[in-house]
Design a protein around this motif. Structure first.
Motif, PDB file in Angstrom:
ATOM      1  N   ILE A  80       0.829  -0.812   0.128  1.00  0.00           N
ATOM      2  CA  ILE A  80       0.112   0.036   0.103  1.00  0.00           C
ATOM      3  C   ILE A  80       0.472   1.159   0.014  1.00  0.00           C
ATOM      4  O   ILE A  80       1.287   1.681   0.760  1.00  0.00           O
ATOM      5  N   ILE A  81       0.799   2.053  -0.745  1.00  0.00           N
ATOM      6  CA  ILE A  81       1.031   3.289  -1.008  1.00  0.00           C
ATOM      7  C   ILE A  81       0.535   4.855  -0.510  1.00  0.00           C
ATOM      8  O   ILE A  81      -0.350   4.799  -1.599  1.00  0.00           O
ATOM      9  N   MET A  82       0.954   5.372   0.003  1.00  0.00           N
ATOM     10  CA  MET A  82      -0.069   6.704   0.226  1.00  0.00           C
ATOM     11  C   MET A  82       0.025   7.941  -0.594  1.00  0.00           C
ATOM     12  O   MET A  82       1.877   7.776   0.322  1.00  0.00           O
ATOM     13  N   GLY A  83       0.219   8.955  -0.567  1.00  0.00           N
ATOM     14  CA  GLY A  83       0.486   9.445  -1.172  1.00  0.00           C
ATOM     15  C   GLY A  83      -0.585  11.156  -0.966  1.00  0.00           C
ATOM     16  O   GLY A  83      -2.063  10.852  -0.853  1.00  0.00           O
ATOM     17  N   SER A  84      -0.063  11.935  -0.287  1.00  0.00           N
ATOM     18  CA  SER A  84      -0.457  12.997   0.392  1.00  0.00           C
ATOM     19  C   SER A  84       0.063  13.785  -0.422  1.00  0.00           C
ATOM     20  O   SER A  84       1.266  14.613  -0.502  1.00  0.00           O
ATOM     21  N   PRO A  85      -0.566  15.593  -0.893  1.00  0.00           N
ATOM     22  CA  PRO A  85      -0.550  16.707  -0.891  1.00  0.00           C
ATOM     23  C   PRO A  85       0.346  17.341   0.601  1.00  0.00           C
ATOM     24  O   PRO A  85      -0.805  16.696   1.058  1.00  0.00           O
ATOM     25  N   THR A  86       1.133  17.998   1.304  1.00  0.00           N
ATOM     26  CA  THR A  86       1.795  18.673   1.920  1.00  0.00           C
ATOM     27  C   THR A  86       0.833  20.107   1.913  1.00  0.00           C
ATOM     28  O   THR A  86       0.144  20.590   1.422  1.00  0.00           O
ATOM     29  N   TYR A  87      -0.251  19.816   3.015  1.00  0.00           N
ATOM     30  CA  TYR A  87      -1.764  20.742   3.164  1.00  0.00           C
ATOM     31  C   TYR A  87      -0.865  21.043   5.057  1.00  0.00           C
ATOM     32  O   TYR A  87      -1.302  20.319   5.622  1.00  0.00           O
ATOM     33  N   TRP A  88      -0.773  22.236   5.434  1.00  0.00           N
ATOM     34  CA  TRP A  88      -0.234  22.900   6.579  1.00  0.00           C
ATOM     35  C   TRP A  88       1.248  21.927   7.325  1.00  0.00           C
ATOM     36  O   TRP A  88       0.599  22.154   8.237  1.00  0.00           O
ATOM     37  N   ALA A  89       1.731  21.424   6.456  1.00  0.00           N
ATOM     38  CA  ALA A  89       2.780  20.685   6.943  1.00  0.00           C
ATOM     39  C   ALA A  89       1.992  19.129   7.507  1.00  0.00           C
ATOM     40  O   ALA A  89       2.439  18.439   8.966  1.00  0.00           O
ATOM     41  N   ASN A  90       0.994  18.268   6.838  1.00  0.00           N
ATOM     42  CA  ASN A  90       0.816  17.595   7.023  1.00  0.00           C
ATOM     43  C   ASN A  90      -0.059  17.106   6.247  1.00  0.00           C
ATOM     44  O   ASN A  90       0.099  17.059   4.664  1.00  0.00           O
ATOM     45  N   VAL A  91      -1.167  16.532   6.641  1.00  0.00           N
ATOM     46  CA  VAL A  91      -1.733  15.113   5.358  1.00  0.00           C
ATOM     47  C   VAL A  91      -2.705  16.050   4.859  1.00  0.00           C
ATOM     48  O   VAL A  91      -3.558  17.505   5.642  1.00  0.00           O
ATOM     49  N   VAL A 120       4.667   9.044   0.111  1.00  0.00           N
ATOM     50  CA  VAL A 120       5.055  10.305  -1.173  1.00  0.00           C
ATOM     51  C   VAL A 120       4.433  11.419  -0.331  1.00  0.00           C
ATOM     52  O   VAL A 120       3.052  11.181  -0.865  1.00  0.00           O
ATOM     53  N   THR A 121       5.133  12.016  -0.552  1.00  0.00           N
ATOM     54  CA  THR A 121       4.053  13.644  -1.042  1.00  0.00           C
ATOM     55  C   THR A 121       4.840  14.354  -1.970  1.00  0.00           C
ATOM     56  O   THR A 121       5.769  14.858  -2.318  1.00  0.00           O
ATOM     57  N   GLN A 122       4.047  15.577  -1.970  1.00  0.00           N
ATOM     58  CA  GLN A 122       3.781  16.502  -2.469  1.00  0.00           C
ATOM     59  C   GLN A 122       4.173  18.315  -1.935  1.00  0.00           C
ATOM     60  O   GLN A 122       3.036  18.082  -1.990  1.00  0.00           O
ATOM     61  N   ALA A 123       4.715  19.164  -1.808  1.00  0.00           N
ATOM     62  CA  ALA A 123       4.697  20.173  -1.411  1.00  0.00           C
ATOM     63  C   ALA A 123       5.084  21.325  -2.112  1.00  0.00           C
ATOM     64  O   ALA A 123       5.728  21.556  -3.776  1.00  0.00           O
TER      65      ALA A 123
END
Ligand SMILES: Cc1cc2nc3c(=O)[nH]c(=O)nc-3n(C[C@H](O)[C@H](O)[C@H](O)COP(=O)(O)O)c2cc1C
Length: 210
Positions: A80-91, A120-123
């Motif tokens: 399972i690969i979780m991906g979230s944009p960084t919103y306010w230094a969080n998910v 993974v994250t993108q900010a």
């Protein structure tokens, strides 16, 4: 066949977070892994109501939304690969609610125990809180009993955490600033491939892949 599920918590489908997740999945397919990318905006998920039904049962009290579809996909997956944009230094809020709604998968019984997890994250900015966002997803997966694959490997022992992308600044001929998308963040793209190879290494160490 080994299955990998990527969960995109961006409130915008098909954007930067999706690009990073797809890079990881594309690399995994080179090793014969069956892959699927799901985007949370495509699913109707109600809020966790904190009813605590999940303290006694391996089910959520909310049954009239799409959580059942997503949980079946998670249960069927080996990775399972979780991906979230960084919103306010969080998910993102969608990702956080999704995490909350999986509480029934671990309280009464660890339903996801032993699967491989990665994040993974993108900010927007280079130092935009990506590491805190990754830590949030990795802590969640650890609590759920997943075994984390990250960027560490024997050649890069000091690297830690999942992939962190950021938008690259560009300038047009008038000097106006614009932001390129993450597909031009070559370090992040390379890190996605590296993460996928580490996932495979973990799977092989556990005897789940040849
Ligand atoms: C509500 C909100 C909060 C955000 N917070 C941050 C932040 O803390 N740090 C940062 O660098 N970028 C922040 N951003 C920018 C996003 O991380 C960035 O636009 C990212 O590319 C979004 O991912 P996506 O293209 O997959 O939607 C925020 C964006 C939104 C909408």
């Amino acid at each position: 066949m080994v299955k990998a599920l990527a969960i995109n918590g961006s409130h915008r489908k098909g954007k930067n977070t999706a690009t990073l997740l797809q890079q990881v999945l594309d690399e995994l397919t080179l090793f014969g892994v069956d892959t699927e990318l799901v985007s949370l905006p495509d699913y109707n998920l109600k809020w966790c109501t904190s009813c605590n039904h999940c303290m006694r049962a391996t089910e959520c009290s909310i049954q009239d939304d799409d959580m059942g579809i997503l949980s079946k996909k998670m249960l069927d997956a080996d990775i399972i690969i979780m991906g979230s944009p960084t919103y306010w230094a969080n998910v993102s809020a969608m990702m956080k609610n999704f995490m909350d709604r999986t509480r029934y998968m671990h309280l009464a019984k660890h339903l996801l125990d032993g699967k491989i997890g990665a994040a993974v994250t993108q900010a927007g900015m280079r130092n935009g809180g990506q590491e805190a966002c990754i830590a949030s997803m990795e802590s969640f997966m650890k609590a759920q009993g997943l075994i984390i694959a990250d960027l560490r490997d024997p050649e890069q022992p000091v690297a830690f955490g999942g992939v962190t992308g950021s938008l690259q600044k560009g300038y047009d001929e008038k000097g106006t600033v614009w932001f390129k998308n993450v597909s031009e963040d070559m370090l992040a793209i390379e890190a996605c491939k590296h993460l996928a190879r580490n996932i495979v290494r973990r799977m092989r160490d556990m005897g789940k892949m040849v």
